[in-house]
Motif scaffolding. Sequence first.
Motif, PDB file in Angstrom:
ATOM      1  N   GLY A  66       0.801  -1.224   0.000  1.00 33.48           N
ATOM      2  CA  GLY A  66       0.000   0.000   0.000  1.00 33.48           C
ATOM      3  C   GLY A  66       0.835   1.276   0.000  1.00 33.48           C
ATOM      4  O   GLY A  66       0.307   2.369  -0.212  1.00 33.48           O
ATOM      5  N   GLY A  68       2.889   2.161  -2.135  1.00 38.95           N
ATOM      6  CA  GLY A  68       2.943   2.682  -3.505  1.00 38.95           C
ATOM      7  C   GLY A  68       4.095   2.149  -4.343  1.00 38.95           C
ATOM      8  O   GLY A  68       4.529   2.811  -5.281  1.00 38.95           O
ATOM      9  N   LYS A  69       4.537   0.952  -4.013  1.00 41.31           N
ATOM     10  CA  LYS A  69       5.697   0.392  -4.727  1.00 41.31           C
ATOM     11  C   LYS A  69       5.455   0.284  -6.230  1.00 41.31           C
ATOM     12  O   LYS A  69       6.278   0.704  -7.028  1.00 41.31           O
ATOM     13  N   SER A  70       4.330  -0.317  -6.601  1.00 41.64           N
ATOM     14  CA  SER A  70       4.152  -0.513  -8.045  1.00 41.64           C
ATOM     15  C   SER A  70       3.888   0.810  -8.757  1.00 41.64           C
ATOM     16  O   SER A  70       4.342   1.001  -9.879  1.00 41.64           O
ATOM     17  N   THR A  71       3.221   1.736  -8.089  1.00 37.30           N
ATOM     18  CA  THR A  71       2.996   3.063  -8.691  1.00 37.30           C
ATOM     19  C   THR A  71       4.339   3.781  -8.838  1.00 37.30           C
ATOM     20  O   THR A  71       4.633   4.388  -9.867  1.00 37.30           O
ATOM     21  N   ARG A 109      -1.321  -3.612 -13.126  1.00 36.26           N
ATOM     22  CA  ARG A 109      -0.238  -2.859 -12.507  1.00 36.26           C
ATOM     23  C   ARG A 109       0.859  -2.569 -13.520  1.00 36.26           C
ATOM     24  O   ARG A 109       1.186  -3.373 -14.356  1.00 36.26           O
ATOM     25  N   LYS A 203       3.874   9.549  -1.745  1.00 33.15           N
ATOM     26  CA  LYS A 203       2.574  10.217  -1.562  1.00 33.15           C
ATOM     27  C   LYS A 203       2.728  11.619  -0.972  1.00 33.15           C
ATOM     28  O   LYS A 203       1.870  12.096  -0.214  1.00 33.15           O
ATOM     29  N   ASP A 205       2.047  14.547  -1.687  1.00 33.80           N
ATOM     30  CA  ASP A 205       1.221  15.399  -2.548  1.00 33.80           C
ATOM     31  C   ASP A 205      -0.046  15.804  -1.787  1.00 33.80           C
ATOM     32  O   ASP A 205      -0.363  15.238  -0.739  1.00 33.80           O
ATOM     33  N   SER A 242       4.468   9.590  -6.526  1.00 29.72           N
ATOM     34  CA  SER A 242       4.493   8.710  -7.699  1.00 29.72           C
ATOM     35  C   SER A 242       3.326   8.989  -8.625  1.00 29.72           C
ATOM     36  O   SER A 242       3.350   8.604  -9.787  1.00 29.72           O
ATOM     37  N   THR A 243       2.304   9.684  -8.097  1.00 30.34           N
ATOM     38  CA  THR A 243       1.165  10.013  -8.959  1.00 30.34           C
ATOM     39  C   THR A 243       1.345  11.398  -9.594  1.00 30.34           C
ATOM     40  O   THR A 243       0.987  11.600 -10.743  1.00 30.34           O
TER      41      THR A 243
HETATM   42  P1  GDP Z   1       2.032  -1.246  -3.308  1.00 34.37           P
HETATM   43  O1  GDP Z   1       1.129  -2.205  -2.611  1.00 34.37           O
HETATM   44  O2  GDP Z   1       3.126  -0.793  -2.397  1.00 34.37           O
HETATM   45  O3  GDP Z   1       2.549  -1.743  -4.625  1.00 34.37           O
HETATM   46  O4  GDP Z   1       1.167   0.082  -3.591  1.00 34.37           O
HETATM   47  P2  GDP Z   1       0.410   0.569  -4.918  1.00 34.37           P
HETATM   48  O5  GDP Z   1       1.401   1.085  -5.919  1.00 34.37           O
HETATM   49  O6  GDP Z   1      -0.524  -0.482  -5.363  1.00 34.37           O
HETATM   50  O7  GDP Z   1      -0.374   1.847  -4.367  1.00 34.37           O
HETATM   51  C1  GDP Z   1      -1.335   1.762  -3.336  1.00 34.37           C
HETATM   52  C2  GDP Z   1      -2.300   2.926  -3.474  1.00 34.37           C
HETATM   53  O8  GDP Z   1      -1.616   4.143  -3.233  1.00 34.37           O
HETATM   54  C3  GDP Z   1      -2.911   3.039  -4.857  1.00 34.37           C
HETATM   55  O9  GDP Z   1      -4.258   3.413  -4.715  1.00 34.37           O
HETATM   56  C4  GDP Z   1      -2.126   4.147  -5.509  1.00 34.37           C
HETATM   57  O10 GDP Z   1      -2.849   4.839  -6.484  1.00 34.37           O
HETATM   58  C5  GDP Z   1      -1.808   5.031  -4.329  1.00 34.37           C
HETATM   59  N1  GDP Z   1      -0.563   5.794  -4.542  1.00 34.37           N
HETATM   60  C6  GDP Z   1       0.641   5.310  -4.903  1.00 34.37           C
HETATM   61  N2  GDP Z   1       1.557   6.281  -4.993  1.00 34.37           N
HETATM   62  C7  GDP Z   1       0.913   7.436  -4.675  1.00 34.37           C
HETATM   63  C8  GDP Z   1       1.334   8.815  -4.578  1.00 34.37           C
HETATM   64  O11 GDP Z   1       2.492   9.190  -4.800  1.00 34.37           O
HETATM   65  N3  GDP Z   1       0.381   9.703  -4.185  1.00 34.37           N
HETATM   66  C9  GDP Z   1      -0.902   9.353  -3.908  1.00 34.37           C
HETATM   67  N4  GDP Z   1      -1.745  10.311  -3.541  1.00 34.37           N
HETATM   68  N5  GDP Z   1      -1.327   8.080  -4.002  1.00 34.37           N
HETATM   69  C10 GDP Z   1      -0.433   7.132  -4.375  1.00 34.37           C
END
Ligand code: GDP
Length: 332
Positions: A66, A68-71, A109, A203, A205, A242-243
């Motif tokens: 959660g 944001g690794k993949s993002t 993803r 995140k 932002d 990352s967004t």
């Molecule tokens: P992972 O489980 O670590 O791979 O996390 P994900 O990449 O799946 O991201 C989890 C949630 O966080 C998703 O809903 C993303 O859209 C959100 N997210 C990821 N990076 C960011 C960011 O930089 N800013 C914001 N606001 N949301 C983010």
Amino acid sequence: MKKNTRLPIDTYVEGVLASDRVILSRTITLVESTLEEDQRLAELVMEQILPHAGRSVRVGVTGVPGVGKSTFIESFGKKLLDKGHKVAVLAIDPSSQRSRGSILGDKTRMEGLASDKRAYIRPSAAGETLGGVSARTREAMLLCEAAGFDVILIETVGVGQSEIAVKSMVDFFLLLMLSGAGDELQGIKKGIIEMCDAMVINKADGDNLESAKRSKSEYSNALHLFAARENGWYPKVEICSSTELTGLDEVWKTIQDYMEKMAANGYFARNRSDQNENWLYEHIGYLLKSGFYNNPEIKKKIAESIPEIKTGSISPIATARSLVQFYVDGIK
Ligand code: GDP
């Protein structure tokens, strides 16, 4: 891989060196196979690949689910493509071993990266022990390097042993965090924090930006409590989104800065050669273990012993010793 799908050695080697993605995938599948014949073939392929591997920046990316690794990998990876790099993404997910799924299994993803010819995304091999999975990840990494990918991002879930395995194969280890005081710091094992070369608060932002900035100084202070690194590097704390795609250039600058400093002080070469030594022991362990457990007589003897082990009528210690003795005598 089924027997009739095996290719000649040269087809694998030439295909990988020519950056043929289909062959690259098939070679990684071969390397991941647990079949004895596949493994022998994979070893021969790897021997020819090795001289062409090594020319990449190897980055481990970890953090709790959660964060944001993949993002991050999607956005960061695309930035690197824009800078002219070729990016391969590999993932280790020990928790998926039973389900045969993977953290990258979800096709939605990293869509942008996945559809770009200059990038290559490969989920972890499912099944087997962690040792096996990490050994396969290392080989997949080397294959990607031989195929011309010059940045390799290895994703792990940030909660356990797989980070240690990844640390043993990367140049730079990046921990993704969320802002908001020490709670998250405590959720991540201290050992993982000690391993990281940079902590990146994702995140950063919207409403989160200010607290991310605050966390940056808190985390920096917290990191300074750990002893200095033998390589003279002080782990950096960065913030990014990352967004919104902010802070990503700074993360890459930090990695480049690290690579330059470590090349200059000799740590880069020393670390890679230490990793080779570690790889030897790891692979010996893997071969011994897989040879042992794949031995038909051992399999039979283990199956026969289990009921008595369970009832306690024979001891695990004595049984293990006699099984290993039996195996060693057999290969003398
Ligand atoms: P992972 O489980 O670590 O791979 O996390 P994900 O990449 O799946 O991201 C989890 C949630 O966080 C998703 O809903 C993303 O859209 C959100 N997210 C990821 N990076 C960011 C960011 O930089 N800013 C914001 N606001 N949301 C983010």
